[in-house]
Motif scaffolding. Structure first.
Motif, short mmCIF file in Angstrom:
data_model
loop_
_atom_site.label_atom_id
_atom_site.label_comp_id
_atom_site.label_asym_id
_atom_site.label_seq_id
_atom_site.Cartn_x
_atom_site.Cartn_y
_atom_site.Cartn_z
N SER A 146 -14.07 4.33 -0.99
CA SER A 146 -13.54 3.03 -0.55
C SER A 146 -12.27 3.23 0.28
O SER A 146 -12.05 2.51 1.26
N GLU A 147 -11.45 4.16 -0.11
CA GLU A 147 -10.20 4.42 0.61
C GLU A 147 -10.48 4.89 2.04
O GLU A 147 -9.84 4.44 2.99
N HIS B 244 -4.75 -3.51 3.47
CA HIS B 244 -3.70 -2.69 2.86
C HIS B 244 -3.37 -3.17 1.45
O HIS B 244 -2.98 -2.38 0.60
N SER B 245 -3.51 -4.46 1.20
CA SER B 245 -3.12 -5.04 -0.09
C SER B 245 -4.19 -4.97 -1.16
O SER B 245 -3.91 -5.25 -2.32
N LEU B 246 -5.40 -4.61 -0.79
CA LEU B 246 -6.48 -4.59 -1.78
C LEU B 246 -6.26 -3.48 -2.81
O LEU B 246 -6.00 -2.33 -2.44
N PRO B 247 -6.39 -3.82 -4.08
CA PRO B 247 -6.26 -2.80 -5.13
C PRO B 247 -7.58 -2.05 -5.29
O PRO B 247 -8.46 -2.48 -6.03
N LEU B 248 -7.72 -0.95 -4.60
CA LEU B 248 -8.96 -0.19 -4.67
C LEU B 248 -9.01 0.64 -5.94
O LEU B 248 -7.99 1.09 -6.45
N PRO B 249 -10.23 0.87 -6.43
CA PRO B 249 -10.36 1.73 -7.61
C PRO B 249 -9.88 3.14 -7.29
O PRO B 249 -9.97 3.59 -6.14
N ALA B 250 -9.37 3.80 -8.28
CA ALA B 250 -8.87 5.17 -8.08
C ALA B 250 -10.02 6.07 -7.64
O ALA B 250 -11.09 6.06 -8.24
N ALA B 251 -9.75 6.81 -6.59
CA ALA B 251 -10.76 7.74 -6.08
C ALA B 251 -10.66 9.06 -6.82
O ALA B 251 -9.64 9.36 -7.44
N GLY B 252 -11.69 9.84 -6.73
CA GLY B 252 -11.67 11.18 -7.33
C GLY B 252 -10.72 12.08 -6.56
O GLY B 252 -9.87 11.63 -5.81
N THR B 253 -10.89 13.34 -6.70
CA THR B 253 -10.01 14.30 -6.04
C THR B 253 -10.57 14.75 -4.71
O THR B 253 -10.24 15.82 -4.22
N SER B 254 -11.41 13.95 -4.11
CA SER B 254 -12.03 14.29 -2.84
C SER B 254 -10.98 14.46 -1.75
O SER B 254 -9.98 13.77 -1.72
N GLU B 255 -11.24 15.39 -0.87
CA GLU B 255 -10.31 15.65 0.22
C GLU B 255 -10.81 15.02 1.52
O GLU B 255 -10.31 15.37 2.59
N GLU B 256 -11.75 14.11 1.43
CA GLU B 256 -12.27 13.48 2.63
C GLU B 256 -11.20 12.61 3.28
O GLU B 256 -10.34 12.04 2.62
#
Length: 183
Positions: free
Chosen positions: A77-78, A126-138
């Motif tokens: 999502s990020e 910018h203001s949306l609270p996105l779920p925490a992403a994994g440790t992906s380096e994308e």
């Protein structure tokens, strides 16, 4: 004729108010995304109402906003959000470049609304609270670009971005962002 232009711009402004009140509403209320699509289409209609040729005195750079759904869905999502923001920024720069050239009052007022709408979309994203992403380096890819000398093309590209990546992003992120909220 001038009155109809003002009424159309007023309607566009009125519709944008609900989306601007809360970034979460933009994702959690499907009607808000539909209204944003209608607003971007309304910009094209408003330009037609201005009754002038849409050729620009100089070419502007636009993001290519097409995408493959399978590749898009594999991105976090990020990363999706950052790609949309990059494309919106490029569109904003194009519109601002057009605004700096001599235009009729009708076109100038329309371009003011387009820039403000794009800024609102960037703030919402910018203001949306996105779920925490994994440790992906994308990382987000910078959008490829193309040149145009047509104001109609600029506005169509904004509509395409809204109907494509932005709409897909809101549908994908809604379940997580809207947990516990009434839709």
């Amino acid at each position: 004729m001038e009155l109809s232009r003002l009424l159309l711009l007023g309607a566009i402004l009125f519709q944008a108010r609900e989306m601007q009140t809360s970034p979460i509403n933009f994702v959690c209320k499907p009607r808000a995304m539909k209204e944003q699509i209608e607003i971007t289409k309304g910009f094209q209609d408003a330009l037609n109402q201005c009754g002038i040729p849409s050729l620009l005195p100089q070419k502007v750079t636009l993001p290519n906003v097409g995408f493959q759904m399978t590749q898009w869905e594999q991105k976090s999502s990020e990363v999706q959000r950052n790609e949309i923001i990059s494309a919106l920024t490029m569109l904003s720069e194009a519109v601002q470049a057009v605004r700096s050239t001599p235009q009729s009052h009708c076109v100038h007022a329309l371009l003011e609304r387009v820039v403000q709408n794009i800024k609102n979309m960037v703030l919402i994203l910018h203001s949306l609270p996105l779920p925490a992403a994994g440790t992906s380096e994308e990382t987000a890819q910078l959008p490829k670009s193309s040149l145009t000398s047509s104001l109609h093309c600029v506005l169509r590209r904004y509509t395409s971005l809204t109907r494509g990546k932005l709409q897909s992003f809101t549908k994908e992120t809604a379940p997580e962002i809207c947990k516990g909220r009434r839709r």
